[in-house]
Write a protein that holds these residues in place. Sequence first.
Motif, PDB file in Angstrom:
ATOM      1  N   ASN A  14      34.129  66.469  27.861  1.00 40.38           N
ATOM      2  CA  ASN A  14      34.625  65.531  28.870  1.00 40.38           C
ATOM      3  C   ASN A  14      33.779  65.547  30.123  1.00 40.38           C
ATOM      4  O   ASN A  14      33.717  64.585  30.868  1.00 40.38           O
ATOM      5  CB  ASN A  14      36.039  65.937  29.283  1.00 40.38           C
ATOM      6  CG  ASN A  14      37.067  65.212  28.463  1.00 40.38           C
ATOM      7  OD1 ASN A  14      36.807  64.125  27.969  1.00 40.38           O
ATOM      8  ND2 ASN A  14      38.221  65.823  28.314  1.00 40.38           N
ATOM      9  N   ILE A 126      34.561  70.199  19.213  1.00 42.38           N
ATOM     10  CA  ILE A 126      34.278  68.959  19.941  1.00 42.38           C
ATOM     11  C   ILE A 126      32.802  68.758  20.272  1.00 42.38           C
ATOM     12  O   ILE A 126      32.411  67.676  20.677  1.00 42.38           O
ATOM     13  CB  ILE A 126      35.112  68.837  21.244  1.00 42.38           C
ATOM     14  CG1 ILE A 126      34.824  69.999  22.205  1.00 42.38           C
ATOM     15  CG2 ILE A 126      36.582  68.745  20.936  1.00 42.38           C
ATOM     16  CD1 ILE A 126      35.469  69.804  23.570  1.00 42.38           C
TER      17      ILE A 126
ATOM     18  N   GLY B 247      45.606  50.408  27.224  1.00 40.20           N
ATOM     19  CA  GLY B 247      45.353  51.759  27.696  1.00 40.20           C
ATOM     20  C   GLY B 247      46.445  52.227  28.639  1.00 40.20           C
ATOM     21  O   GLY B 247      47.494  51.579  28.772  1.00 40.20           O
ATOM     22  N   ALA B 275      44.907  57.952  25.474  1.00 37.43           N
ATOM     23  CA  ALA B 275      45.882  58.324  26.494  1.00 37.43           C
ATOM     24  C   ALA B 275      47.276  57.856  26.086  1.00 37.43           C
ATOM     25  O   ALA B 275      48.259  58.579  26.248  1.00 37.43           O
ATOM     26  CB  ALA B 275      45.469  57.731  27.841  1.00 37.43           C
ATOM     27  N   VAL B 288      41.672  53.828  18.914  1.00 36.98           N
ATOM     28  CA  VAL B 288      40.259  53.500  18.756  1.00 36.98           C
ATOM     29  C   VAL B 288      39.453  54.577  19.473  1.00 36.98           C
ATOM     30  O   VAL B 288      39.817  54.999  20.567  1.00 36.98           O
ATOM     31  CB  VAL B 288      39.969  52.123  19.385  1.00 36.98           C
ATOM     32  CG1 VAL B 288      38.477  51.844  19.432  1.00 36.98           C
ATOM     33  CG2 VAL B 288      40.694  51.027  18.604  1.00 36.98           C
ATOM     34  N   GLY B 292      39.657  58.535  16.864  1.00 40.30           N
ATOM     35  CA  GLY B 292      40.494  57.515  16.256  1.00 40.30           C
ATOM     36  C   GLY B 292      39.649  56.728  15.281  1.00 40.30           C
ATOM     37  O   GLY B 292      38.836  57.282  14.559  1.00 40.30           O
ATOM     38  N   GLY B 304      43.454  47.539  30.517  1.00 44.59           N
ATOM     39  CA  GLY B 304      43.917  48.755  31.190  1.00 44.59           C
ATOM     40  C   GLY B 304      43.339  50.008  30.565  1.00 44.59           C
ATOM     41  O   GLY B 304      44.001  51.032  30.476  1.00 44.59           O
ATOM     42  N   GLN B 310      34.503  58.717  24.982  1.00 46.48           N
ATOM     43  CA  GLN B 310      35.081  58.876  23.642  1.00 46.48           C
ATOM     44  C   GLN B 310      35.715  57.576  23.157  1.00 46.48           C
ATOM     45  O   GLN B 310      35.805  57.334  21.962  1.00 46.48           O
ATOM     46  CB  GLN B 310      36.145  59.979  23.633  1.00 46.48           C
ATOM     47  CG  GLN B 310      35.624  61.364  23.921  1.00 46.48           C
ATOM     48  CD  GLN B 310      35.675  61.710  25.395  1.00 46.48           C
ATOM     49  OE1 GLN B 310      35.935  60.842  26.234  1.00 46.48           O
ATOM     50  NE2 GLN B 310      35.428  62.963  25.713  1.00 46.48           N
ATOM     51  N   LYS B 326      42.053  46.688  36.699  1.00 51.20           N
ATOM     52  CA  LYS B 326      42.273  46.520  38.144  1.00 51.20           C
ATOM     53  C   LYS B 326      41.111  47.040  38.970  1.00 51.20           C
ATOM     54  O   LYS B 326      40.863  46.588  40.082  1.00 51.20           O
ATOM     55  CB  LYS B 326      43.510  47.347  38.563  1.00 51.20           C
ATOM     56  CG  LYS B 326      44.818  46.727  38.255  1.00 51.20           C
ATOM     57  CD  LYS B 326      45.902  47.206  39.218  1.00 51.20           C
ATOM     58  CE  LYS B 326      46.172  48.698  39.106  1.00 51.20           C
ATOM     59  NZ  LYS B 326      47.580  49.061  39.354  1.00 51.20           N
TER      60      LYS B 326
HETATM   61  C1  LIG Z   1      37.573  65.571  22.173  1.00 52.90           C
HETATM   62  C2  LIG Z   1      38.109  64.308  22.774  1.00 52.90           C
HETATM   63  C3  LIG Z   1      38.245  63.193  21.973  1.00 52.90           C
HETATM   64  C4  LIG Z   1      38.731  61.992  22.508  1.00 52.90           C
HETATM   65  N1  LIG Z   1      38.843  60.920  21.676  1.00 52.90           N
HETATM   66  C5  LIG Z   1      39.282  59.751  22.190  1.00 52.90           C
HETATM   67  C6  LIG Z   1      39.408  58.588  21.373  1.00 52.90           C
HETATM   68  O1  LIG Z   1      39.156  58.617  20.157  1.00 52.90           O
HETATM   69  N2  LIG Z   1      39.823  57.448  21.927  1.00 52.90           N
HETATM   70  C7  LIG Z   1      40.132  57.347  23.251  1.00 52.90           C
HETATM   71  O2  LIG Z   1      40.514  56.258  23.703  1.00 52.90           O
HETATM   72  N3  LIG Z   1      40.042  58.424  24.032  1.00 52.90           N
HETATM   73  C8  LIG Z   1      39.641  59.621  23.539  1.00 52.90           C
HETATM   74  N4  LIG Z   1      39.599  60.710  24.368  1.00 52.90           N
HETATM   75  C9  LIG Z   1      40.196  60.610  25.705  1.00 52.90           C
HETATM   76  C10 LIG Z   1      39.312  59.946  26.721  1.00 52.90           C
HETATM   77  O3  LIG Z   1      38.486  60.935  27.317  1.00 52.90           O
HETATM   78  C11 LIG Z   1      40.145  59.302  27.841  1.00 52.90           C
HETATM   79  O4  LIG Z   1      40.975  60.274  28.408  1.00 52.90           O
HETATM   80  C12 LIG Z   1      41.017  58.141  27.377  1.00 52.90           C
HETATM   81  O5  LIG Z   1      40.269  57.217  26.608  1.00 52.90           O
HETATM   82  C13 LIG Z   1      41.574  57.441  28.583  1.00 52.90           C
HETATM   83  O6  LIG Z   1      42.456  56.422  28.201  1.00 52.90           O
HETATM   84  P1  LIG Z   1      42.696  55.168  29.146  1.00 52.90           P
HETATM   85  O7  LIG Z   1      41.429  54.463  29.394  1.00 52.90           O
HETATM   86  O8  LIG Z   1      43.787  54.386  28.527  1.00 52.90           O
HETATM   87  O9  LIG Z   1      43.324  55.821  30.467  1.00 52.90           O
HETATM   88  P2  LIG Z   1      42.706  55.982  31.910  1.00 52.90           P
HETATM   89  O10 LIG Z   1      41.392  56.631  31.882  1.00 52.90           O
HETATM   90  O11 LIG Z   1      43.775  56.605  32.730  1.00 52.90           O
HETATM   91  O12 LIG Z   1      42.477  54.501  32.384  1.00 52.90           O
HETATM   92  C14 LIG Z   1      43.486  53.587  32.723  1.00 52.90           C
HETATM   93  C15 LIG Z   1      42.810  52.358  33.307  1.00 52.90           C
HETATM   94  O13 LIG Z   1      43.772  51.325  33.495  1.00 52.90           O
HETATM   95  C16 LIG Z   1      43.482  50.641  34.721  1.00 52.90           C
HETATM   96  N5  LIG Z   1      44.730  49.998  35.156  1.00 52.90           N
HETATM   97  C17 LIG Z   1      45.850  50.599  35.650  1.00 52.90           C
HETATM   98  N6  LIG Z   1      46.809  49.690  35.849  1.00 52.90           N
HETATM   99  C18 LIG Z   1      46.302  48.490  35.500  1.00 52.90           C
HETATM  100  C19 LIG Z   1      46.820  47.153  35.494  1.00 52.90           C
HETATM  101  N7  LIG Z   1      48.082  46.865  35.871  1.00 52.90           N
HETATM  102  N8  LIG Z   1      46.007  46.162  35.081  1.00 52.90           N
HETATM  103  C20 LIG Z   1      44.734  46.420  34.690  1.00 52.90           C
HETATM  104  N9  LIG Z   1      44.202  47.662  34.678  1.00 52.90           N
HETATM  105  C21 LIG Z   1      44.989  48.680  35.071  1.00 52.90           C
HETATM  106  C22 LIG Z   1      42.949  51.713  35.623  1.00 52.90           C
HETATM  107  O14 LIG Z   1      42.107  51.140  36.613  1.00 52.90           O
HETATM  108  C23 LIG Z   1      42.165  52.599  34.672  1.00 52.90           C
HETATM  109  O15 LIG Z   1      40.810  52.212  34.580  1.00 52.90           O
HETATM  110  C24 LIG Z   1      39.108  61.906  23.863  1.00 52.90           C
HETATM  111  C25 LIG Z   1      38.948  63.035  24.674  1.00 52.90           C
HETATM  112  C26 LIG Z   1      38.473  64.221  24.146  1.00 52.90           C
HETATM  113  C27 LIG Z   1      38.328  65.406  25.033  1.00 52.90           C
END
Ligand SMILES: Cc1cc2nc3c(=O)[nH]c(=O)nc-3n(C[C@H](O)[C@H](O)[C@H](O)COP(=O)(O)OP(=O)(O)OC[C@H]3O[C@@H](n4cnc5c(N)ncnc54)[C@H](O)[C@@H]3O)c2cc1C
Lengths: 267, 357
Positions: A14, A126, B247, B275, B288, B292, B304, B310, B326
Amino acid sequence: MKVIVCAKQVPDTNEIKINPETGALIRDGVPSILNPDDANALEEALKLKDQRPDTHITVISMGPPQATDMLFECLAMGADEAILLSDRAVGGSDTFATSNALSAVIDKYVKEFGPYDIIFGGRQAIDGDTAQVGPQIAEKQHLPQVTYVVDFQVSEDGKTVTVKRQLEDGYEVIEVNTPCMLTCTKELNEPRYMSMKGIFNKDKKITVWNAADCEVDLTVVGLKASPTNVFRSFTPRPKGKGSMVAGDTEAEIAANLIASFKEKHII
Amino acid sequence: MSTNLADYKNIWVFAEQRQGKIMGVALELIGEATKLAKDIDDETKVCAVLVGNGIDHLAQECFEYGADMVYMLQHPLLENFTTDAYAKVMTEAMEEYKPDIVLYGATHIGRDLAPRIAARAHTGLTADCTHLDVSVAKYIEFAKANTTLDTSTLDPNSPDKGLKMTRPAFGGNLMATIISPRTRPQMATVRPGVMSKNERVEGRTGEVVNVAVKLEEADVRTKVLEIVKEAKEMVSLTDADIICSGGRGLGGPEGFELIKAFADKVGGVVGSSRACVDNGWIDHAHQVGQTGTTVKPQIYFACGISGAIQHLAGMQNSDIIVAINKDPDAPIFEVADYGIVGDLYKVIPQIMEAWDK
Ligand SMILES: Cc1cc2nc3c(=O)[nH]c(=O)nc-3n(C[C@H](O)[C@H](O)[C@H](O)COP(=O)(O)OP(=O)(O)OC[C@H]3O[C@@H](n4cnc5c(N)ncnc54)[C@H](O)[C@@H]3O)c2cc1C
C-alpha cells in the motif's frame, strides 16, 4: 497438536510509490509487515491452541535477518517459537526453490522435534501474489493440501480436519487426515493483536538457521536452482489521461458525456 | 523434467470444467494459445486437456473455439476436482506427451493445481499472467505500447521462442516478465478475463486422444463432502460490456441501489471497490481489482472510487473509463478518459436520464 505456521515478511505494498522520473520502485521508508494472509494462518493456529492448550506453534520463515522483527510479532501474538532460515545461498529463490528451502527447514524441525500435525500458510503474499509456495511445500512434504480455507474444524482425536475451501461461486467442504497443509484466507478469521504478556515474554525464542544448520541441499535453492527467471521488469505506462467533461450543471455534463459517446460510436 | 528442450512440443490448455461446464477462461486460453502457436511454427498444435468423468461432449466445444487436439483424461475419481487426483493424472500425461507450454486459468482450482504440478514436474510456473508472448518482436511491440521498458536491448529478429510471461507484482506497482529458460514445460496461470476467445466455428473438429488414466482411491487423500453453490446473484464481470462500479464514496450499502439502477439502465453489471466489500456493503463476487476480478469492458464507470493502485490493476485496460468523484485530485482521474468532478448522487441520475435521449 504440533503446528507449523509459514510466514513471510513483506513490504506494505500500500505504501510503495513509484518515482515518476525514473519509474523505479521507492522502497525506502516502506514499512515491512507480517504478510496479511499469514496473520490469518497464525490466528487459526492460535485459535486451535485456545481450544487445546497443549498445542505447540512454531512459526517458520525465510528471509533477511530483519525478518526476526516479524517473527517477534508472531511470538507476541502467541506463537511458541520461531525459526528463521537466513542465508545468502537461498537468496533469489523463486517459488520452487523457496519451497525446497522451507521444506528443508521443516525436515530439520522434524528431526529435532518430531512429526507435526498441520502446516498452516497464508493463501498468498502481497509482494508476489503467487499463492504457489504453500502447494509446493505440500508437494515436497508429500502432504495433502487444501488451499483457500475459509473455515476450519478439527476432530476430537486431532486426526481429521474438516475445512471449507472457497470457490468463486461457493465453497467445497473437504475432509482430510493430518498431517496436511492448509492455506488460509482473510475470510477465515480476524487476527488478534500482540499481547503485553506476549511482548514481554522472554522465554520464547527465535532461532536463526543458516543453510548448513538445516542441511539444505544447495543445488536446489537460490537463483541458479530456480526454474523461473526475471526476463525484464518495468512499470506499467500510465494510461493516457483523458479530459474532464465540460458543463456547468450535472445535467449539462451528463448530456455532453452522452453526446461524446455517440459521436465516437461508443454507444 | 528432461532438459532436452527440443523434445517438447505443442501448447496445452488445462480446459477446466466444473460439473460438466467449461470455464470461460479455458476458452480464452485456447484463443491465446492459437496466437502463440502461430508465432512458434506451423507444426505447433493447440491442445485442450479435459479432466473429469463423463465429459466426452466437451471436446466439441474446445474444437469449435480453436483447439486442434483434445486430450481426454477421464476416471470416476476425477468427477470432482481434487488436488491429488488431478495433479497425478496431469503430471503423468505431461511426462508422456511432453508439451512445450501448459496454460491454466488462474481460478481457485488452477491456482491450487498448477503449483503442485510444477513442483512435481520440476519446472517453473508463473502466476496470474496478464500478457504472454513467444515472439521477441511482438514482445517489443507490447512493451512499447504499454510499458516504460527500454526495448533497445531486445532484438526483434531473435530466434528466441521461449514463453515470456508478464504479470503484475507489488500490488500492480511493478510488472515483471518471467521466463523458464531451462525446464519444460513452461507453465503459467492466466487471469480470467484478460485473453480473448476465438470466434466460435460451428462444426469445427479435431483429434481426440483418450489418455489411459491410472488412479486408485488411495491416491486421493482429500474427501469432498459437499460442493455448495452460493445462492448469490451471478456476476459475470468478465463478460460485461459495461460495468458500473461503486466505491466507498457511496457512503453506505444503500448506494448500491443507485448503482444497480444505473447498471440496469445502461445494460451493465455492478462492480465494486474492495472498500465496499470489506465494509460488507456488497459481495466479494463484485470486487474489481488485484484481489478481485480483472475486467476490460467497453465502458467502466467508476463512481466514488479513489483509484488505488490495486483497483486500477483490475480495470485500467477497459476501453473507456468514466470517473465520477467529488475530489478533483483523486488518482482515478489519471486513468479516466472522461472525468466528472461532482457528487455521484447528482451526476448518475442525470446520466441515466441522458442515456436514452
Ligand atoms: C493486498 C491488497 C489488495 C487489494 N486489492 C484490491 C482490489 O482488488 N480492489 C480494490 O478496489 N481495492 C483493493 N485494495 C484496496 C485499495 O488499496 C483501496 O483501499 C480501495 O480500492 C479503496 O476503495 P475506494 O476507492 O472505494 O475507497 P476510497 O479510497 O475511500 O475512495 C472513496 C472515493 O469516493 C469519493 N467520494 C466520496 N463521496 C463521494 C460522492 N458523494 N460523490 C462522488 N465521489 C465521492 C472520494 O473523493 C474518494 O475518492 C487492496 C489493498 C491491498 C492492501
